[in-house]
Design an enzyme around this catalytic site. Structure first.
Site, PDB file in Angstrom:
ATOM      1  N   ASP A  52      34.001  30.585  35.408  1.00 23.07           N
ATOM      2  CA  ASP A  52      35.002  30.915  36.428  1.00 23.07           C
ATOM      3  C   ASP A  52      36.304  30.138  36.189  1.00 23.07           C
ATOM      4  O   ASP A  52      36.383  29.334  35.259  1.00 23.07           O
ATOM      5  CB  ASP A  52      34.388  30.599  37.805  1.00 23.07           C
ATOM      6  CG  ASP A  52      34.823  31.555  38.876  1.00 23.07           C
ATOM      7  OD1 ASP A  52      35.848  32.237  38.701  1.00 23.07           O
ATOM      8  OD2 ASP A  52      34.140  31.620  39.914  1.00 23.07           O
ATOM      9  N   GLY A  75      41.570  38.506  34.455  1.00 20.83           N
ATOM     10  CA  GLY A  75      42.485  39.218  33.568  1.00 20.83           C
ATOM     11  C   GLY A  75      43.738  38.434  33.229  1.00 20.83           C
ATOM     12  O   GLY A  75      44.653  38.964  32.601  1.00 20.83           O
ATOM     13  N   TRP A  76      43.791  37.157  33.631  1.00 17.35           N
ATOM     14  CA  TRP A  76      45.016  36.384  33.446  1.00 17.35           C
ATOM     15  C   TRP A  76      45.134  35.888  32.004  1.00 17.35           C
ATOM     16  O   TRP A  76      44.176  35.861  31.239  1.00 17.35           O
ATOM     17  CB  TRP A  76      45.036  35.217  34.438  1.00 17.35           C
ATOM     18  CG  TRP A  76      45.149  35.683  35.869  1.00 17.35           C
ATOM     19  CD1 TRP A  76      45.364  36.956  36.306  1.00 17.35           C
ATOM     20  CD2 TRP A  76      45.019  34.879  37.042  1.00 17.35           C
ATOM     21  NE1 TRP A  76      45.392  36.991  37.685  1.00 17.35           N
ATOM     22  CE2 TRP A  76      45.186  35.725  38.167  1.00 17.35           C
ATOM     23  CE3 TRP A  76      44.795  33.525  37.274  1.00 17.35           C
ATOM     24  CZ2 TRP A  76      45.122  35.258  39.486  1.00 17.35           C
ATOM     25  CZ3 TRP A  76      44.737  33.057  38.581  1.00 17.35           C
ATOM     26  CH2 TRP A  76      44.907  33.919  39.670  1.00 17.35           C
ATOM     27  N   ASP A  88      38.237  38.796  43.097  1.00 16.74           N
ATOM     28  CA  ASP A  88      36.904  39.099  43.654  1.00 16.74           C
ATOM     29  C   ASP A  88      36.892  40.432  44.393  1.00 16.74           C
ATOM     30  O   ASP A  88      37.784  40.718  45.192  1.00 16.74           O
ATOM     31  CB  ASP A  88      36.491  38.007  44.650  1.00 16.74           C
ATOM     32  CG  ASP A  88      36.178  36.699  43.963  1.00 16.74           C
ATOM     33  OD1 ASP A  88      36.435  36.580  42.749  1.00 16.74           O
ATOM     34  OD2 ASP A  88      35.670  35.799  44.646  1.00 16.74           O
TER      35      ASP A  88
HETATM   36  C1  GLA Z   1      34.995  32.888  42.447  1.00 17.91           C
HETATM   37  C2  GLA Z   1      34.465  34.031  41.574  1.00 17.91           C
HETATM   38  C3  GLA Z   1      33.322  34.725  42.292  1.00 17.91           C
HETATM   39  C4  GLA Z   1      32.208  33.733  42.598  1.00 17.91           C
HETATM   40  C5  GLA Z   1      32.773  32.560  43.413  1.00 17.91           C
HETATM   41  C6  GLA Z   1      31.736  31.455  43.581  1.00 17.91           C
HETATM   42  O1  GLA Z   1      35.599  33.345  43.603  1.00 17.91           O
HETATM   43  O2  GLA Z   1      35.496  34.928  41.249  1.00 17.91           O
HETATM   44  O3  GLA Z   1      32.814  35.797  41.512  1.00 17.91           O
HETATM   45  O4  GLA Z   1      31.643  33.292  41.401  1.00 17.91           O
HETATM   46  O5  GLA Z   1      33.927  31.992  42.778  1.00 17.91           O
HETATM   47  O6  GLA Z   1      32.241  30.320  44.207  1.00 17.91           O
END
Ligand code: GLA
Length: 450
Positions: free
Chosen positions: A140, A202-203, A223
């Protein structure tokens, strides 16, 4: 017109197409436990999802303890959620014929704020993942500035560089923070093949540098949330030139985030969501609680559509693009909006309002891609709030090349007519309901040279 040879859709051969699996985040948030994951692996087999190709079982954020092991520096699982540790759980998932995935973050802490990420520990963490039997890493992209700035700004966008570069970039950049983990995964590959999800929305033009081996996927979106505007917003983020040539079987895949099938979308919205993710060659990760569901549960039936899975895995590997009535082409979509927290939309634009002209919307969209063997997929989706008339020309609107095709309906699982391009148009008498879609496969019937 008589169909002479019809090439029927392949069923379940999975080669090197977009990754298929289940991820815990949309089902359990950051609260997944050992028991839930074991039960989910059982359900994937018992519901027939594993045999359709859904292979990965991914545990998201907060599986970790707050501190690394003081002696070895290794990551440690949270003992109250994973009392046996990670390796026995990975072994269990493997015993079901499935693959096992874990989450981390390309910073010192993970997105939920206080648990250890992999920045600075890439080689050690990759070795630990090999030891535990991890097959997939979701990496992430929160808190690039490290612990001191944790919770100050989750994204820390470098706007000047972003404007100059034509894509959102943080500081330090994604490239700087991710490439050590890309290298660490490559270094262990002779001993364990670990698929890497570069979850960086996508950054920093991830598509230019992520896909060294092809066994990668990159989130192209923020998200996804459990509502139709979020689903279609993410869909539009997939429809860009920059992903079209850079994704494919030997390159990697642009990902629209895990599916919101199985929650509060209507049945026809769930089906449209699934068909569009399949046709755009997004990896397909299920995101609902599979425990206690039956094979005939409507969400299970939706994600078990063999024809759409075959389109998703088609060897041609070209993502469907919108070709008629396209919201993505009439409005500017920067793909940096966040729809989490009960579906409330927050725009990162608050800091750079000039980047964000208001988005409009169109009504009936047509999406299409060429498939192997001279076939084509065509998805017709009604994005309006009411029922709409459908009318388009197969050649000039849907971009189908000259030829004769059997028209195969991927929900009826039957040939429902014939198409001659460029002569025919499609104009059914019935209107298409709001947010519903039609999913066709056009198979050449051999009357024209292919
Ligand atoms: C980010 C990600 C999500 C998830 C949360 C977990 O927002 O983009 O897909 O993994 O963190 O904290």
């Amino acid at each position: 017109m008589l169909a002479l040879t019809v090439i029927l859709p392949a069923t379940s051969s999975i080669v090197s197409g977009p990754q298929l699996g289940w991820g815990s985040y949309n089902a359990f948030g950051v609260d997944a436990t050992d028991g839930q994951v074991r039960d989910t692996a059982d359900a994937m087999v018992n519901l027939g999802l594993a045999s359709l190709g859904y292979r990965f079982v991914l545990i998201d954020d907060q599986w970790q303890s707050k501190d690394r092991d003081p002696e070895t520096g290794k990551l440690v699982a949270n003992p109250s959620k994973f009392p046996h540790g990670i390796k026995p759980l990975a072994d269990y998932v493997h015993s079901k014929g499935l693959l096992f995935g874990l989450y981390s973050n390309a910073a010192e802490v993970t997105c939920s704020g206080s648990l250890p990420g992999h920045l600075g520990n890439e080689a050690l963490d990759a070795e630990t993942f090999v030891e535990w039997g991890v097959d997939y890493l979701k990496s992430d992209n929160c808190y690039p500035q490290g612990v001191d700035n944790t919770n100050v700004d989750k994204y820390t966008i470098a706007w000047a560089k972003s404007l100059w570069d034509g894509g959102v970039v943080q500081s330090p950049s994604e490239r700087e923070r991710y490439l050590p983990m890309v290298a660490a995964i490559e270094a262990v590959r002779p001993r364990r093949n670990i698929t890497l999800e570069l979850c960086l929305y996508g950054w920093d033009h991830v598509e230019k540098w992520a896909s060294t081996t092809g066994d990668h996927l990159w989130r192209a979106t923020q998200d996804i949330a459990d509502n139709w505007p979020s689903v279609t917003y993410n869909l539009d983020c997939l429809d860009t030139d920059r992903f079209y040539d850079t994704s494919g079987p030997s390159k990697g895949w642009a990902y629209g985030d895990a599916l919101q099938v199985g929650h509060s979308l209507s049945t026809s919205e769930q089906r449209s969501h699934f068909a569009l993710w399949a046709a755009t060659k997004s990896p397909l990760f299920l995101g609902f609680d599979l425990r206690g569901r039956a094979k005939n549960d409507s969400s299970v039936v939706t994600v078990s559509n063999r024809d759409l899975i075959a389109v998703n895995q088609d060897l041609n590997g070209k993502p469907a693009r919108c070709v008629m009535g396209c919201t993505s082409k009439t409005t500017k979509v920067l793909c940096a909006e966040w729809w989490g927290g009960g579906g409330q939309r927050r725009e990162l634009s608050a800091r750079e309002p000039s980047l964000w002209p208001p988005r409009g919307s169109t009504k009936v969209e047509v999406w299409t891609a060429a498939l192997s063997g001279g076939a084509h997929v065509v998805i017709v989706v009604n994005r309006a709030d009411g029922d709409e008339v459908v009318k388009f020309d197969w050649s000039t609107d849907a971009m189908i090349p000259a030829g004769c095709f059997a028209l195969y309906d991927m929900w009826a699982h039957a040939v429902v007519g014939n198409v001659t391009s460029p002569l025919d148009e499609y104009a059914p008498s019935a209107k298409l309901a709001s947010h519903a879609h039609l999913a066709f496969r056009l198979d050449p019937v051999g009357l024209y040279p292919r």
